[in-house]
Design a protein around this motif. Structure first.
Motif, mmCIF file in Angstrom:
data_model
loop_
_atom_site.group_PDB
_atom_site.id
_atom_site.type_symbol
_atom_site.label_atom_id
_atom_site.label_comp_id
_atom_site.label_asym_id
_atom_site.label_seq_id
_atom_site.Cartn_x
_atom_site.Cartn_y
_atom_site.Cartn_z
ATOM 1 N N ALA A 108 0.825 -1.207 0.000
ATOM 2 C CA ALA A 108 0.000 0.000 0.000
ATOM 3 C C ALA A 108 0.863 1.262 0.000
ATOM 4 N N ALA A 109 2.012 1.193 0.665
ATOM 5 C CA ALA A 109 2.905 2.353 0.726
ATOM 6 C C ALA A 109 3.554 2.630 -0.622
ATOM 7 N N GLY A 110 3.791 1.584 -1.404
ATOM 8 C CA GLY A 110 4.399 1.777 -2.723
ATOM 9 C C GLY A 110 5.882 2.076 -2.687
ATOM 10 N N LEU A 111 6.549 1.739 -1.597
ATOM 11 C CA LEU A 111 7.980 2.037 -1.486
ATOM 12 C C LEU A 111 8.850 1.082 -2.285
ATOM 13 N N ALA A 112 8.365 -0.145 -2.509
ATOM 14 C CA ALA A 112 9.138 -1.146 -3.238
ATOM 15 C C ALA A 112 8.448 -1.478 -4.553
ATOM 16 N N ASP A 113 9.255 -1.812 -5.566
ATOM 17 C CA ASP A 113 8.681 -2.229 -6.842
ATOM 18 C C ASP A 113 7.997 -3.585 -6.717
ATOM 19 N N ALA A 114 8.483 -4.396 -5.787
ATOM 20 C CA ALA A 114 7.859 -5.694 -5.517
ATOM 21 C C ALA A 114 7.994 -5.983 -4.035
ATOM 22 N N VAL A 115 7.024 -6.703 -3.499
ATOM 23 C CA VAL A 115 7.059 -7.099 -2.102
ATOM 24 C C VAL A 115 6.992 -8.621 -2.041
ATOM 25 N N ALA A 116 7.966 -9.230 -1.364
ATOM 26 C CA ALA A 116 8.046 -10.688 -1.264
ATOM 27 C C ALA A 116 7.774 -11.122 0.163
ATOM 28 N N LEU A 117 7.069 -12.234 0.289
ATOM 29 C CA LEU A 117 6.755 -12.791 1.606
ATOM 30 C C LEU A 117 7.663 -13.989 1.850
ATOM 31 N N ALA A 118 8.510 -13.910 2.884
ATOM 32 C CA ALA A 118 9.431 -15.006 3.187
ATOM 33 C C ALA A 118 9.959 -14.864 4.592
ATOM 34 N N ASP A 119 10.260 -15.998 5.209
ATOM 35 C CA ASP A 119 10.935 -16.030 6.499
ATOM 36 C C ASP A 119 12.431 -15.934 6.224
ATOM 37 N N ALA A 120 13.048 -14.852 6.649
ATOM 38 C CA ALA A 120 14.465 -14.614 6.344
ATOM 39 C C ALA A 120 15.380 -15.644 6.987
ATOM 40 N N ARG A 121 14.859 -16.404 7.935
ATOM 41 C CA ARG A 121 15.670 -17.441 8.577
ATOM 42 C C ARG A 121 15.708 -18.729 7.765
ATOM 43 N N ASN A 122 14.912 -18.799 6.708
ATOM 44 C CA ASN A 122 14.906 -19.946 5.798
ATOM 45 C C ASN A 122 15.682 -19.549 4.547
ATOM 46 N N PRO A 123 16.955 -19.934 4.438
ATOM 47 C CA PRO A 123 17.802 -19.418 3.356
ATOM 48 C C PRO A 123 17.263 -19.675 1.960
ATOM 49 N N VAL A 124 16.819 -20.901 1.698
ATOM 50 C CA VAL A 124 16.347 -21.235 0.359
ATOM 51 C C VAL A 124 15.051 -20.501 0.027
ATOM 52 N N ALA A 125 14.132 -20.448 0.985
ATOM 53 C CA ALA A 125 12.868 -19.756 0.753
ATOM 54 C C ALA A 125 13.096 -18.267 0.503
ATOM 55 N N LEU A 126 14.012 -17.682 1.251
ATOM 56 C CA LEU A 126 14.308 -16.264 1.065
ATOM 57 C C LEU A 126 14.911 -16.009 -0.311
ATOM 58 N N ALA A 127 15.919 -16.799 -0.670
ATOM 59 C CA ALA A 127 16.564 -16.614 -1.974
ATOM 60 C C ALA A 127 15.573 -16.825 -3.119
ATOM 61 N N ASP A 128 14.695 -17.828 -2.982
ATOM 62 C CA ASP A 128 13.695 -18.076 -4.021
ATOM 63 C C ASP A 128 12.717 -16.906 -4.148
#
Length: 354
Positions: free
Chosen positions: A227-247
């Motif tokens: 809603a803020a529009g600060l990012a061109d894309a917003v991704a949902l991920a748990d940063a503690r999960n390396p593979v999920a974050l990178a994907d």
């Protein structure tokens, strides 16, 4: 005789700098090059507050008691688990004749050095703080050294808003410096909906990022950042999960890794995911005090990752003015900060915890 870096205030162990000391002399009498601040509000480091709140299961009274215990025992605010502190705002109460800081009695200021190295005394028992948020209204005094940094609070901004921005002002300044060294880079900000994260997203775009990705852990934050529009894309991920974050970062960037990854989360275990999310020749900037730099270094080695890793030390020349200007110039950033402060104020008024 006073030391410009505060060695004379170190009580235990002798010979270390104030940040590494177990205990500081927080006496109110100042030396010739020192400044005494009458404290109005502390801003606890996010990693420190999260650790305390988690330890005490959200019991604000227990959090308050432990903060008082730490300051009373150490003469400064330094979380023994995270090693981090925060910063403060207050009014200049006394200035030594040889102080080079350019402050005068009556100035409303924010200290831009960590509470982990600032002699601190609390005199009101934190009675106005419920232990439920990072901002701590209080009374007491703090001591600044000749090599300390402080900024006079801007007249056009609410002090609580200015404090929230200055607490993380090193993040956007360093992000802008790094991003500007690349040609149209892609930038991923892990923790993009937070204070340092939102400022870093705005700084990245202003410095020439071709595409920005804000990574958040929960749906509510994704909706807020979209809603803020600060990012061109917003991704949902748990940063503690390396593979999920990178994907998640790769998917948001059309199948590629980020040129610059900025870590602004306040939980441990995000090092490997940040490295995996960053392209060869890219840069990872770690701003979180929850970062394990051993894990980052060994992880990059183990992954054969050709990335530069930077420690955000909280200081870049002109960082406070830059961050405050972003707040003024980017309505979405200001909106996120004001919403956060409103939420904390509402929670405190209602007596409920997050």
């Amino acid at each position: 005789m006073t030391s410009p870096i505060g060695l004379h205030r170190v009580l235990e162990p002798r010979g270390v700098l104030p940040q590494a000391a177990l205990r500081l002399d927080n006496a109110s009498e100042i030396g010739a090059d020192e400044v005494r601040i009458a404290i109005e509000r502390l801003n606890l480091d996010a990693a420190s507050f999260r650790q305390l709140a988690t330890k005490h299961n959200g019991d604000g009274a227990a959090v308050r008691a432990e903060v008082l215990e730490i300051i009373g025992a150490r003469g400064k605010m330094q979380n023994p688990v995270t090693g981090s502190g925060g910063m403060l705002i207050g009014t200049v109460e006394a200035v030594g004749p040889d102080s080079p800081l350019g402050l005068k009695v009556g100035d409303k200021v924010a200290t831009l050095v960590s509470l982990t190295l600032t002699p601190l005394s609390i005199t009101d028992g934190l009675k106005r703080w419920d232990g439920g948020g990072e901002q701590v209204p209080c009374e007491g005094h703090a001591i600044l050294f000749a090599r300390s940094i402080a900024a006079v609070l801007p007249a056009d901004l609410d002090p609580e808003l200015a404090l929230a921005v200055m607490d993380v002002c090193g993040a956007p300044a360093l992000t802008a410096r790094v991003v500007a060294k690349y040609d149209n880079p892609t930038v991923a900000v892990i923790g993009g909906a937070g204070k340092s994260g939102s400022l870093s997203l705005a700084a990245a775009k202003a410095a020439g990022a071709s595409r920005t990705v804000g990574v958040v852990p929960i749906e509510r934050e994704r909706a807020t950042l979209q809603a803020a529009g600060l990012a061109d894309a917003v991704a949902l991920a748990d940063a503690r999960n390396p593979v999920a974050l990178a994907d998640a970062v790769s998917a948001a960037l059309g199948g590629r890794a980020a040129d610059v990854t900025v870590v602004c989360v306040d939980v441990p275990g995000c090092e490997h995911g940040a490295i995996l999310s960053t392209a060869d020749g890219g840069t990872v900037i770690f701003f979180s005090m929850a970062t394990s730099f051993a894990a980052a270094a060994l992880g990059a080695e183990g992954l054969a990752a050709d990335v530069t890793m930077l420690v955000g030390n909280g200081y870049v020349p002109g960082h406070a003015a830059y961050a405050l200007d972003l707040l003024r110039q980017v309505p979405a950033v200001r909106g996120l900060f004001e919403s956060r402060l409103h939420h904390e104020a509402s929670r405190a008024t209602s007596g409920t915890a997050d």
